[in-house]
Design a protein around this motif. Structure first.
Motif, PDB file in Angstrom:
ATOM      1  N   UNK A 183       2.506   8.230  -5.704  1.00 55.73           N
ATOM      2  CA  UNK A 183       2.356   8.465  -7.145  1.00 55.73           C
ATOM      3  C   UNK A 183       3.676   8.707  -7.878  1.00 55.73           C
ATOM      4  N   UNK A 184       4.730   9.095  -7.170  1.00 55.89           N
ATOM      5  CA  UNK A 184       5.980   9.427  -7.851  1.00 55.89           C
ATOM      6  C   UNK A 184       6.961   8.267  -7.870  1.00 55.89           C
ATOM      7  N   UNK A 185       6.492   7.084  -7.528  1.00 57.66           N
ATOM      8  CA  UNK A 185       7.363   5.917  -7.587  1.00 57.66           C
ATOM      9  C   UNK A 185       6.526   4.689  -7.878  1.00 57.66           C
ATOM     10  N   UNK A 186       7.192   3.562  -8.088  1.00 59.62           N
ATOM     11  CA  UNK A 186       6.514   2.291  -8.250  1.00 59.62           C
ATOM     12  C   UNK A 186       7.112   1.295  -7.285  1.00 59.62           C
ATOM     13  N   UNK A 187       6.677   0.029  -7.382  1.00 55.44           N
ATOM     14  CA  UNK A 187       7.058  -0.974  -6.385  1.00 55.44           C
ATOM     15  C   UNK A 187       8.551  -1.273  -6.366  1.00 55.44           C
ATOM     16  N   UNK A 188       9.296  -0.840  -7.389  1.00 52.62           N
ATOM     17  CA  UNK A 188      10.735  -1.118  -7.420  1.00 52.62           C
ATOM     18  C   UNK A 188      11.560   0.065  -6.922  1.00 52.62           C
ATOM     19  N   UNK A 189      10.929   1.196  -6.648  1.00 56.90           N
ATOM     20  CA  UNK A 189      11.652   2.379  -6.187  1.00 56.90           C
ATOM     21  C   UNK A 189      11.877   2.332  -4.685  1.00 56.90           C
ATOM     22  N   UNK A 190      12.681   3.288  -4.212  1.00 58.00           N
ATOM     23  CA  UNK A 190      13.065   3.294  -2.805  1.00 58.00           C
ATOM     24  C   UNK A 190      11.929   3.749  -1.897  1.00 58.00           C
ATOM     25  N   UNK A 191      11.045   4.632  -2.398  1.00 50.77           N
ATOM     26  CA  UNK A 191      10.000   5.195  -1.548  1.00 50.77           C
ATOM     27  C   UNK A 191       8.709   4.402  -1.737  1.00 50.77           C
ATOM     28  N   UNK A 192       8.313   3.690  -0.698  1.00 49.16           N
ATOM     29  CA  UNK A 192       7.108   2.869  -0.754  1.00 49.16           C
ATOM     30  C   UNK A 192       6.101   3.353   0.283  1.00 49.16           C
ATOM     31  N   UNK A 193       4.835   3.414  -0.104  1.00 49.98           N
ATOM     32  CA  UNK A 193       3.751   3.747   0.816  1.00 49.98           C
ATOM     33  C   UNK A 193       2.676   2.682   0.634  1.00 49.98           C
ATOM     34  N   UNK A 194       2.464   1.864   1.664  1.00 54.70           N
ATOM     35  CA  UNK A 194       1.482   0.787   1.565  1.00 54.70           C
ATOM     36  C   UNK A 194       0.526   0.811   2.755  1.00 54.70           C
ATOM     37  N   UNK A 195      -0.710   0.447   2.467  1.00 52.62           N
ATOM     38  CA  UNK A 195      -1.781   0.509   3.446  1.00 52.62           C
ATOM     39  C   UNK A 195      -1.805  -0.745   4.320  1.00 52.62           C
ATOM     40  N   UNK A 196      -2.075  -0.550   5.602  1.00 47.11           N
ATOM     41  CA  UNK A 196      -2.308  -1.647   6.536  1.00 47.11           C
ATOM     42  C   UNK A 196      -3.500  -1.264   7.391  1.00 47.11           C
ATOM     43  N   UNK A 197      -4.366  -2.210   7.698  1.00 43.32           N
ATOM     44  CA  UNK A 197      -5.404  -1.906   8.682  1.00 43.32           C
ATOM     45  C   UNK A 197      -5.918  -3.151   9.379  1.00 43.32           C
ATOM     46  N   UNK A 198      -6.406  -2.927  10.571  1.00 47.01           N
ATOM     47  CA  UNK A 198      -7.008  -3.962  11.416  1.00 47.01           C
ATOM     48  C   UNK A 198      -8.443  -3.538  11.694  1.00 47.01           C
ATOM     49  N   UNK A 199      -9.370  -4.473  11.583  1.00 43.11           N
ATOM     50  CA  UNK A 199     -10.777  -4.123  11.778  1.00 43.11           C
ATOM     51  C   UNK A 199     -11.450  -5.067  12.767  1.00 43.11           C
ATOM     52  N   UNK A 200     -12.373  -4.509  13.522  1.00 37.63           N
ATOM     53  CA  UNK A 200     -13.242  -5.261  14.429  1.00 37.63           C
ATOM     54  C   UNK A 200     -14.670  -4.839  14.104  1.00 37.63           C
TER      55      UNK A 200
END
Length: 223
Positions: free
Chosen positions: A189-206
Motif C-alpha cells: 500500500x505504501x508504493x506503486x509499480x514504479x517504486x523500489x518495494x514491490x509485493x506481488x502474488x504468485x500461486x500454483x494450483x492443483x
C-alpha cells in the motif's frame, strides 16, 4: 477492469441462455507466495499451502473454444524470515483469505461429452478479505493483517493478475486442472509499480472438479 468483468459475464450468460454452458464446482490445493522485491534484491521466501474452492461456468463460444468464469475462495500467503533482537531468524507466515474471479479462454482438443485435454489462460480479479501473520516463537508480528489502500495497511484489497492452466476432462464431467497465477498489482500500500518495494502474488494450483450439467445434456440428446 469493471468493463472486462462485465463483458465476460455477459458472454457467459448468453452462452448459458442458449444451452451451451455447463455449471460446475472445483476445488483443491493452492500453493501461494508473495514475491517481495527491494530494488534489484528479492527477499527469500517460501510457498505456503492452502485451499482453492469455488463454482465455475463453462460457456461455449465456438466448436472447441470456451469461456470459463466463476468465483473461488482462495487461501493466499507467504513465508519468510525476520530477525529478532537476538539476531536469530524467526519464520513469519502470512495467510490471506481472498475471493477470485477468473476469466479464462479455454481450447479443448476433442468433442464435448468425450474425453479430451484442454489448455487456456486469461485474467484474474481478486479481493483480499482478511488475513493474519504469525511467528514461532510469538513476536509483535503475531496479529491480524490490515487490508486496504491506506499507507498504514499491510496489503492492498484489490488485485489483478494473469493465469495459465491445462488439464484433462472426462466425458462424465469430471476434470483435473493444473494452473499458475501471477499478480500484476503491487500489493504494497505504501508504493506503486514504479517504486523500489514491490509485493506481488504468485500461486500454483492443483484442482479437480465436476461439470454438473454434462450428464443432463447427454440425457436430452439420447431422447
Amino acid at each position: 477492469m469493471k468493463k472486462m468483468i462485465l463483458a465476460a459475464m455477459t458472454l457467459a450468460a448468453a452462452s448459458t441462455s442458449r444451452g451451451q454452458a455447463n455449471l460446475g464446482v472445483e476445488g483443491g490445493l493452492n500453493m501461494a507466495n508473495y514475491i517481495q522485491k527491494y530494488g534489484d534484491n528479492i527477499r527469500p521466501s517460501e510457498y505456503v499451502s492452502g485451499v482453492r474452492i469455488g463454482v465455475i461456468i463453462d460457456g461455449a463460444i465456438g466448436r472447441r473454444c470456451f469461456l470459463q468464469s466463476g468465483l473461488s475462495y482462495v487461501q493466499n500467503g507467504t513465508k519468510f524470515y525476520i530477525y529478532n533482537t537476538s539476531y536469530y531468524p524467526v519464520p513469519l507466515t502470512m495467510n490471506v483469505n481472498s475471493l477470485v474471479l477468473p476469466v479464462n479462454f479455454i481450447y479443448k482438443t476433442g468433442k464435448q461429452y468425450r474425453n479430451h485435454f484442454f489448455v487456456g489462460g486469461g485474467l484474474t480479479f481478486g479481493v483480499n478479505i482478511n488475513g493474519s501473520s504469525t511467528t514461532v516463537p510469538k513476536t509483535i508480528y503475531n496479529r491480524d493483517l490490515r487490508i486496504g489502500s491506506e499507507k498504514t495497511n499491510d496489503l492492498k484489497r484489490l488485485e489483478a493478475g494473469g493465469c495459465i492452466n491445462m488439464g484433462i476432462e472426462f466425458k462424465k464431467g469430471l476434470f483435473f486442472r493444473a494452473g499458475y497465477h501471477t499478480g500484476f498489482t503491487n500489493l504494497n500500500p505504501i508504493s506503486n509499480s514504479t517504486d523500489a518495494i514491490l509485493v506481488k502474488n504468485r500461486n500454483i494450483s492443483l484442482t479437480f472438479g465436476f461439470l454438473i450439467r454434462k450428464t443432463m445434456h447427454k440425457v436430452k440428446r439420447s431422447k
